[in-house]
Design a protein around this motif. Structure first.
Motif, PDB file in Angstrom:
ATOM      1  N   PRO A  32       0.783  -1.319  -0.295  1.00 55.46           N
ATOM      2  CA  PRO A  32       0.039   0.031   0.007  1.00 55.46           C
ATOM      3  C   PRO A  32       0.747   1.357   0.022  1.00 55.46           C
ATOM      4  O   PRO A  32       0.479   2.304  -0.662  1.00 55.46           O
ATOM      5  CB  PRO A  32      -0.767  -0.172   1.230  1.00 55.46           C
ATOM      6  CG  PRO A  32      -0.808  -1.667   1.384  1.00 55.46           C
ATOM      7  CD  PRO A  32       0.547  -2.107   1.085  1.00 55.46           C
ATOM      8  N   THR A  51      -1.027   2.954  -3.038  1.00 49.15           N
ATOM      9  CA  THR A  51      -1.915   2.051  -3.667  1.00 49.15           C
ATOM     10  C   THR A  51      -2.872   1.611  -2.691  1.00 49.15           C
ATOM     11  O   THR A  51      -2.711   0.815  -1.764  1.00 49.15           O
ATOM     12  CB  THR A  51      -1.056   0.889  -4.290  1.00 49.15           C
ATOM     13  OG1 THR A  51      -0.062   1.296  -5.162  1.00 49.15           O
ATOM     14  CG2 THR A  51      -2.271   0.195  -5.005  1.00 49.15           C
ATOM     15  N   GLU A  52      -4.102   2.029  -2.900  1.00 51.31           N
ATOM     16  CA  GLU A  52      -5.224   1.596  -1.889  1.00 51.31           C
ATOM     17  C   GLU A  52      -5.106   2.044  -0.591  1.00 51.31           C
ATOM     18  O   GLU A  52      -5.197   1.238   0.346  1.00 51.31           O
ATOM     19  CB  GLU A  52      -5.685   0.293  -2.412  1.00 51.31           C
ATOM     20  CG  GLU A  52      -6.308   0.192  -3.662  1.00 51.31           C
ATOM     21  CD  GLU A  52      -6.785  -1.068  -4.128  1.00 51.31           C
ATOM     22  OE1 GLU A  52      -6.807  -2.032  -3.276  1.00 51.31           O
ATOM     23  OE2 GLU A  52      -7.277  -1.200  -5.121  1.00 51.31           O
ATOM     24  N   ILE A  88      -4.935   7.530  -0.901  1.00 53.93           N
ATOM     25  CA  ILE A  88      -5.601   6.358  -1.464  1.00 53.93           C
ATOM     26  C   ILE A  88      -4.816   5.638  -2.646  1.00 53.93           C
ATOM     27  O   ILE A  88      -4.138   4.868  -2.675  1.00 53.93           O
ATOM     28  CB  ILE A  88      -6.988   6.729  -2.208  1.00 53.93           C
ATOM     29  CG1 ILE A  88      -7.890   7.219  -0.839  1.00 53.93           C
ATOM     30  CG2 ILE A  88      -7.587   5.506  -2.589  1.00 53.93           C
ATOM     31  CD1 ILE A  88      -8.151   6.509   0.198  1.00 53.93           C
ATOM     32  N   ASN A  89      -4.791   6.689  -3.783  1.00 45.64           N
ATOM     33  CA  ASN A  89      -3.920   5.905  -4.978  1.00 45.64           C
ATOM     34  C   ASN A  89      -3.075   7.075  -5.614  1.00 45.64           C
ATOM     35  O   ASN A  89      -3.753   8.182  -6.069  1.00 45.64           O
ATOM     36  CB  ASN A  89      -4.700   5.359  -6.117  1.00 45.64           C
ATOM     37  CG  ASN A  89      -5.318   4.004  -5.686  1.00 45.64           C
ATOM     38  OD1 ASN A  89      -4.556   3.034  -5.429  1.00 45.64           O
ATOM     39  ND2 ASN A  89      -6.790   3.910  -5.795  1.00 45.64           N
ATOM     40  N   ALA A 126      -4.550  -0.203   4.533  1.00 53.08           N
ATOM     41  CA  ALA A 126      -4.896  -0.351   3.304  1.00 53.08           C
ATOM     42  C   ALA A 126      -6.280  -0.232   3.260  1.00 53.08           C
ATOM     43  O   ALA A 126      -6.992  -0.643   4.244  1.00 53.08           O
ATOM     44  CB  ALA A 126      -4.423  -1.695   2.710  1.00 53.08           C
ATOM     45  N   VAL A 127      -6.980  -0.099   2.223  1.00 54.13           N
ATOM     46  CA  VAL A 127      -8.326  -0.015   1.915  1.00 54.13           C
ATOM     47  C   VAL A 127      -9.091  -1.640   2.527  1.00 54.13           C
ATOM     48  O   VAL A 127     -10.096  -1.589   3.057  1.00 54.13           O
ATOM     49  CB  VAL A 127      -9.070   0.048   0.587  1.00 54.13           C
ATOM     50  CG1 VAL A 127     -10.284  -0.047   0.325  1.00 54.13           C
ATOM     51  CG2 VAL A 127      -8.477   1.759   0.277  1.00 54.13           C
ATOM     52  N   ASP A 128      -8.205  -2.678   1.891  1.00 55.42           N
ATOM     53  CA  ASP A 128      -8.788  -3.942   2.525  1.00 55.42           C
ATOM     54  C   ASP A 128      -8.406  -4.343   3.793  1.00 55.42           C
ATOM     55  O   ASP A 128      -8.825  -5.643   4.228  1.00 55.42           O
ATOM     56  CB  ASP A 128      -8.059  -5.159   1.239  1.00 55.42           C
ATOM     57  CG  ASP A 128      -6.666  -5.163   1.410  1.00 55.42           C
ATOM     58  OD1 ASP A 128      -5.970  -4.282   2.214  1.00 55.42           O
ATOM     59  OD2 ASP A 128      -6.027  -5.864   0.733  1.00 55.42           O
TER      60      ASP A 128
END
Length: 352
Positions: free
Chosen positions: A158, A183-184, A212-213, A241-243
């Motif tokens: 990320p 990244t995300e 975010i990105n 991270a987003v996930d």
């Protein structure tokens, strides 16, 4: 007899330059010491909290080289990272366990690494436990507990973190970090402890938003104003991270400094300036702060701030614009700090 039980989550990355690199976290525990360099016997003594762990690449000759007397790698081996037993398993240190997250752009599929352990947090004048066997980096998931260091399915890290530092300021500690790409990446939290292996407390009340990105540089900072004077602190940075994946960086050590005992307004820097300059001032106590720019005739040019601020040192940038967004002409200007009944004035020069 299995000595090291390895649970890894490593990611195979493609860098912007097109070369391969590995990033991920190694988590392990030892129940009876570490395998010696020869690989045929075990050295006595269990690893315990505080013991130093080194993660090392064997280099092009493919064999483990013995360390020197201070624990440095020899021959063509190279140190990838260090950690400590009791450090890791995020925010919950455990006796006999360690965790290390690292990125290294010189490692490719087939590279060989190993683990080295010492019985203290430093390597000089300590007992050398020895080395584990080697682990070969693979491109596919492998379930071996002992003998193969595995790589998960390719994913993006990320955050590409290029710097992470902490600086003691009067009355607070300033945490700064810089990313080169994200990244995300949802955001960041900052954690603090009094010991490198101590309990980590989250000090960010809300997440510091990430980009975010992004493939461009981003600079971040956070001020910890809950510190005691002349105390030692350790800080960690966690990117989320987003996930939901979390990567932890640190620790960074700092010794806090005394709170200010007086109000003050420093000379701007640079001076003369074109077109911007920094104005630094110190607050003895919390208060309502006004910082204004006047021309030499006493006419108001720009009101920079009119806010409540905590005690400590503060910096405000002036971009050389007036209240209407126009660049001011060359000349001498006054900047005036007004806080809690105290007023300070200094001169500065704008040149073109």
């Amino acid at each position: 007899m299995k000595l090291w039980k390895i649970a890894t989550t490593l990611a195979l990355l493609t860098t912007m330059a097109g070369s391969l690199s590995f990033a991920g976290t190694l988590e392990a525990y030892s129940n009876s010491g570490v395998r010696d360099v020869g690989g045929s016997s075990y050295l006595s003594g269990n690893t315990s909290s505080g013991d130093l762990i080194q993660i090392i690449s064997v280099g092009s000759n493919g064999t483990i080289d013995p360390p020197d007397t201070l624990g440095s790698t020899t021959s063509d081996d190279s140190l990838l990272g260090t950690t400590h037993v009791g450090f890791g398993f995020p925010f919950n240190p455990n006796e006999g366990k360690f965790s290390k997250t690292f990125t290294h752009d010189l490692l490719t599929v087939g590279a060989v690494v190993y683990v080295r352990a010492w019985n203290d947090s430093v390597v000089d004048a300590t007992k050398y436990y020895g080395d584990s066997n080697t682990y070969e980096l693979q491109s596919e998931m492998d379930s071996h507990d002992f003998g193969t260091w595995t790589v998960s399915n390719p994913v993006h890290v990320p955050v590409e973190l290029s710097s992470f530092s902490v600086e003691a300021k009067p009355g607070y500690n300033e945490i700064r970090w810089t990313t080169q790409s994200e990244t995300e990446n949802l955001g960041f939290h900052v954690y603090r402890s009094f010991e490198p292996e101590g309990e980590r407390i989250q000090i960010t009340k809300k997440m510091v938003d990430g980009a975010i990105n992004s493939q461009v540089r981003h600079d971040y900072s956070y001020e910890d104003r809950t510190v005691d004077e002349n105390a030692t602190y350790y800080y960690w940075l966690a990117d989320i991270a987003v996930d939901g994946r979390i990567a932890v960086h640190g620790p960074q050590k700092v010794i806090s400094v005394s709170r200010p005992t007086a109000y003050g307004l420093d000379q701007n820097y640079p001076n003369p300036f074109n077109p911007s300059t920094s104005l630094t001032y110190t607050l003895k106590e919390d208060g309502s702060v006004k910082l204004r720019i006047y021309n030499i005739r006493g006419q108001l040019i720009r009101e920079l701030i009119d806010v409540k601020q905590p005690a400590g040192q503060h910096v405000v940038e002036w971009d050389g614009l007036d209240n209407f967004g126009n660049l001011v002409p060359s000349g001498t200007y006054l900047y005036v700090l007004d806080v809690n009944g105290h007023k300070f004035t200094r001169k500065m020069a704008m040149t073109k």
